[in-house]
Design a protein around this motif. Structure first.
Motif, PDB file in Angstrom:
ATOM      1  N   VAL A 450       0.854  -1.186   0.000  1.00 32.32           N
ATOM      2  CA  VAL A 450       0.000   0.000   0.000  1.00 32.32           C
ATOM      3  C   VAL A 450       0.889   1.235   0.000  1.00 32.32           C
ATOM      4  O   VAL A 450       1.718   1.411   0.897  1.00 32.32           O
ATOM      5  N   GLU A 451       0.754   2.092  -1.025  1.00 31.12           N
ATOM      6  CA  GLU A 451       1.490   3.355  -1.096  1.00 31.12           C
ATOM      7  C   GLU A 451       0.552   4.497  -0.704  1.00 31.12           C
ATOM      8  O   GLU A 451      -0.337   4.882  -1.476  1.00 31.12           O
ATOM      9  N   ARG A 452       0.725   5.038   0.469  1.00 25.05           N
ATOM     10  CA  ARG A 452      -0.143   6.126   0.905  1.00 25.05           C
ATOM     11  C   ARG A 452       0.080   7.375   0.063  1.00 25.05           C
ATOM     12  O   ARG A 452      -0.866   8.084  -0.284  1.00 25.05           O
ATOM     13  N   GLY A 453       1.345   7.648  -0.277  1.00 28.98           N
ATOM     14  CA  GLY A 453       1.628   8.861  -1.040  1.00 28.98           C
ATOM     15  C   GLY A 453       1.053   8.829  -2.432  1.00 28.98           C
ATOM     16  O   GLY A 453       0.575   9.848  -2.948  1.00 28.98           O
ATOM     17  N   ASN A 454       1.095   7.659  -3.106  1.00 24.38           N
ATOM     18  CA  ASN A 454       0.572   7.542  -4.471  1.00 24.38           C
ATOM     19  C   ASN A 454      -0.874   7.066  -4.526  1.00 24.38           C
ATOM     20  O   ASN A 454      -1.439   6.912  -5.624  1.00 24.38           O
ATOM     21  N   LYS A 455      -1.482   6.778  -3.358  1.00 26.99           N
ATOM     22  CA  LYS A 455      -2.870   6.334  -3.268  1.00 26.99           C
ATOM     23  C   LYS A 455      -3.114   5.123  -4.172  1.00 26.99           C
ATOM     24  O   LYS A 455      -4.010   5.112  -5.023  1.00 26.99           O
ATOM     25  N   ARG A 456      -2.330   4.077  -3.953  1.00 25.02           N
ATOM     26  CA  ARG A 456      -2.472   2.905  -4.810  1.00 25.02           C
ATOM     27  C   ARG A 456      -1.870   1.680  -4.122  1.00 25.02           C
ATOM     28  O   ARG A 456      -1.173   1.791  -3.103  1.00 25.02           O
ATOM     29  N   VAL A 457      -2.116   0.535  -4.730  1.00 25.71           N
ATOM     30  CA  VAL A 457      -1.484  -0.717  -4.343  1.00 25.71           C
ATOM     31  C   VAL A 457      -0.592  -1.145  -5.501  1.00 25.71           C
ATOM     32  O   VAL A 457      -1.010  -1.152  -6.658  1.00 25.71           O
ATOM     33  N   ARG A 458       0.633  -1.481  -5.183  1.00 21.80           N
ATOM     34  CA  ARG A 458       1.565  -1.938  -6.214  1.00 21.80           C
ATOM     35  C   ARG A 458       2.008  -3.356  -5.871  1.00 21.80           C
ATOM     36  O   ARG A 458       2.317  -3.664  -4.725  1.00 21.80           O
ATOM     37  N   ILE A 459       2.064  -4.210  -6.897  1.00 18.00           N
ATOM     38  CA  ILE A 459       2.427  -5.614  -6.697  1.00 18.00           C
ATOM     39  C   ILE A 459       3.735  -5.882  -7.421  1.00 18.00           C
ATOM     40  O   ILE A 459       3.886  -5.592  -8.609  1.00 18.00           O
TER      41      ILE A 459
END
Length: 682
Positions: A450-459
């Motif tokens: 979970v990337e709070r700064g980019n507002k996304r989930v990266r796998i």
């Protein structure tokens, strides 16, 4: 200038003695090498030796056309002989003078023999014709050497003076060369003096060396005999096991045969109908069973090998080293026990037994230093090679079976430091990580962040850390992530738009759970039956929820101050919660009962500085990250401190998760560094 003769004590009789006849010189002749001998002695020597060599220095001599008579006479020696004779007493042709007169330089010339012209016997040689290179008397300068275009007679004393000056210059060059030769003689003498001690030392070394070879050969013989014994035991064990398996199959088929035969020959019609189907099924099963009746054993032999002492001889088995395989398990990490696996194969490519002494391994670090290895047989044809590298970099693992190199040996082993992998996203098409908080591992072992700064989930790819999927999380304060039994992602968020969001594996938002019991969801973990536990810092408790978000029970109320992350070890029925205000980890069962807690505020081992991410491994060890100082600590199932990792690169360890191959994935973040780090532990 007249020559000065030697003093009496300098007139060494040896200097006036011919080296051939050992008598005083008689008409001494000078060889080109400047050694002098009697004329008659040289003539006799020349008749005995062809080609002629100097009797003293062995220098080859080429006589002039006139033979020995054509050589120059050594008048200097003749003069010395005259001088010596005059000292002893007047000879028939000499004037008697006092001893004092001998010491006066101007009278020394009296003792030089006078040279007369061969053509004019009464005339003394007083000129030297430079054109003809010949001596001349006064009469010769009128007839044969008249001064002019073809002849240039000059006084002998004048020409001699020039020649003396030339020779004097040569004398100055002789001394350094003499010293060099004398030093060479001394060096040869020094080496001669060392000859016998060198011989004795070499003899001792040779004896010691061959004694060592004898010891090595004896040890090698013992090793080979031990290998043969162990190979026999290993093969005997394998063959015995094969025999038991075959006999078991034989017994089953024999029993079925007997039963079937009795039913056919002696059974009534009713009995045959009752058991017929059962017998038929059993017999058909046994007949169609693909039993391995081959023993896969070939006789072992002793083979000769004389290339290396350490490998003299060997035991030949049915192992084919060209088909053996070596695989390095997991990335090798400095300071941890690492493992490579060897599979011994036969010519058909099937795993086969071998004795433990037949497998030899050797590992060298980047500097060439040997690293200790241990070999252990795990199962039929499978061997575990363990080692603990002390430095990072490329190591070389050499593997031999029956003294032969396994195909591909030596193998490259890249030893990494800890962390073994750092993932920043740098250079990828989606850019760098920005404030990673929660981390989880999906069903395929890939790492979800979970990337709070980019507002996304990266796998990220589990092996290389490459991004292969992203999806947006349209909330301000996403916090934690986990994966349910169907591979769907659950993400918590705080703030005004708080809740628990469920996404498909592809990243599509499926639904949002926001039960009335929830206020400030932080950490989340999903159980095997898809129930969920959510740490709620506003409620100061944890919520055990049904898959649809319905509250089952609240856990830790009145005990927790500020819960942030949660993890459940279902095999032990224990739930771990990190409390960043209490600087502790609390352990509850799912019934809500507090089992124990551990930790306190501090920077020592076992203490916490704002504990955050938490998870556990299959052995029950508890792994906790510190937001305050970046440490990741490992605790025993009862909370006893075991190990420290880090501090992590970002100096703020947030979420932690365990990969299927046993690495700790840590979300690291601060203002300057955002990454995921994978650590080897245990």
């Amino acid at each position: 200038m007249a020559s000065k003769f030697p003093a009496r004590e300098d007139l060494d009789d040896q200097f006036l003695t011919c080296a051939i006849c050992m008598l005083h010189y008689r008409d001494p002749k000078i060889l080109p090498c400047l050694h002098s001998f009697c004329r008659e002695c040289l003539q006799l020597w020349a008749t005995k030796q062809q080609p002629l060599e100097c009797p003293t220095c062995r220098e080859p001599v080429r006589l002039p056309d006139q033979g020995v008579d054509g050589l120059r006479t050594n008048f200097y020696v003749n003069n010395l002989l005259d001088f010596a004779a005059a000292k002893k007493g007047a000879g028939p042709d000499h004037e008697v003078v006092s001893e004092e007169t001998f010491m006066v330089e101007k009278d020394a010339g009296k003792f030089h023999r006078k040279r007369h012209c061969p053509k004019h016997n009464n005339h003394e040689l007083v000129f030297y014709c430079e054109s003809c290179k010949a001596f001349a008397c006064t009469a010769c300068t009128v007839v044969d050497h008249r001064p002019g275009k073809d002849h240039n007679p000059v006084e002998i004393t004048t020409e001699a003076q020039k020649r003396k000056e030339t020779l004097q210059g040569l004398l100055q060059n002789i001394n350094p060369r003499l010293k060099e030769i004398q030093d060479a003689v001394k060096e040869v003498d020094r080496k001669i003096s060392k000859l016998v001690p060198s011989k004795e030392a070499a003899t001792d070394q040779a004896k010691a060396y061959f004694h060592k070879l004898a010891d090595l050969l004896q040890k090698r013989e013992e090793d080979i005999l031990s290998q043969i014994d162990e190979q026999c035991r290993a093969d005997g064990k394998a063959l015995q096991a094969k025999k038991v398996a075959i006999e078991f199959e034989l017994a089953g088929l024999t029993s079925a045969q007997t039963f079937c035969q009795q039913a056919v020959e002696h059974g009534s019609d009713v009995h045959v109908l009752e058991v017929g189907n059962q017998v038929q099924t059993r017999v058909e099963t046994l007949l169609t069973k693909e039993g391995d009746l081959e023993s896969n054993w070939s006789e072992f032999q002793f083979v000769e090998n004389t290339t290396e002492v350490d490998n003299f001889g060997g035991v030949r088995t049915n192992v084919d080293v060209s088909k053996c395989k070596v695989a390095v398990k997991k990335p090798a990490v400095q300071g941890f026990q690492c493992v490579a696996e060897l599979t011994t194969m036969n010519k058909e490519g099937h795993p086969c037994f071998n004795n433990s002494k037949a497998v030899i391994t050797d590992m060298k670090d980047p500097s060439g230093t040997n690293l200790a290895t241990q070999v252990q047989m795990k199962s039929r044809g499978l061997w575990e090679i363990s080692y603990t590298p002390e430095v990072t970099g490329n190591h070389k693992l050499e593997v031999k079976v029956n003294s032969q190199q396994v195909s591909g040996s030596p193998f490259d082993v890249d030893v990494k430091g800890n962390p073994v992998l750092t993932i920043t996203g740098e250079g990828s098409w989606v850019g760098e990580l920005d404030r990673p908080v929660g981390v989880a591992v999906d069903k395929d072992g890939n790492i979800a962040v979970v990337e709070r700064g980019n507002k996304r989930v990266r796998i990220f790819d589990k092996d290389r850390g490459h991004t292969f999927r992203i999806f947006p999380v349209e909330v301000e304060k996403a916090h934690s992530i986990d994966v349910d039994s169907e591979g769907r992602f659950l993400v918590t968020s705080r703030g005004e738009n708080f809740g628990l969001r469920r996404y498909s594996k592809e990243g599509k938002l499926l639904n949002t759970l926001k039960p009335d019991c929830m206020r400030g969801p932080h950490g989340v973990t999903v159980l095997k039956d898809d129930r969920m536990v959510v740490a709620d810092n506003k409620l100061k408790s944890c919520l055990l929820l049904q898959p649809d978000g319905t509250l089952i029970r609240e856990i830790g109320k009145g005990q927790l101050q500020n819960p942030v992350f949660v993890s459940v070890d279902e095999s032990r029925d224990v739930m771990f919660v990190t409390d960043k205000d209490a600087h502790k980890v609390f352990a509850f069962d799912l019934g809500g009962n507090l089992k124990f807690d551990f930790g306190k505020e501090g920077e020592n081992d076992g203490e916490f500085r704002i504990p955050t991410g938490v998870t556990s491994d299959p052995a029950g060890n508890i792994i906790v990250g510190n937001s305050g100082d970046g440490r990741v600590q490992v605790f025993a199932p009862d909370g006893t401190f075991k190990q420290k990792l880090g501090p992590v690169k970002g100096e703020c360890a947030s979420g932690v998760a365990l990969t299927p191959d046993g690495y700790i994935a840590v979300a690291c973040r601060n203002g300057h560094c955002n990454c995921i780090e994978l650590y080897r532990y245990m």
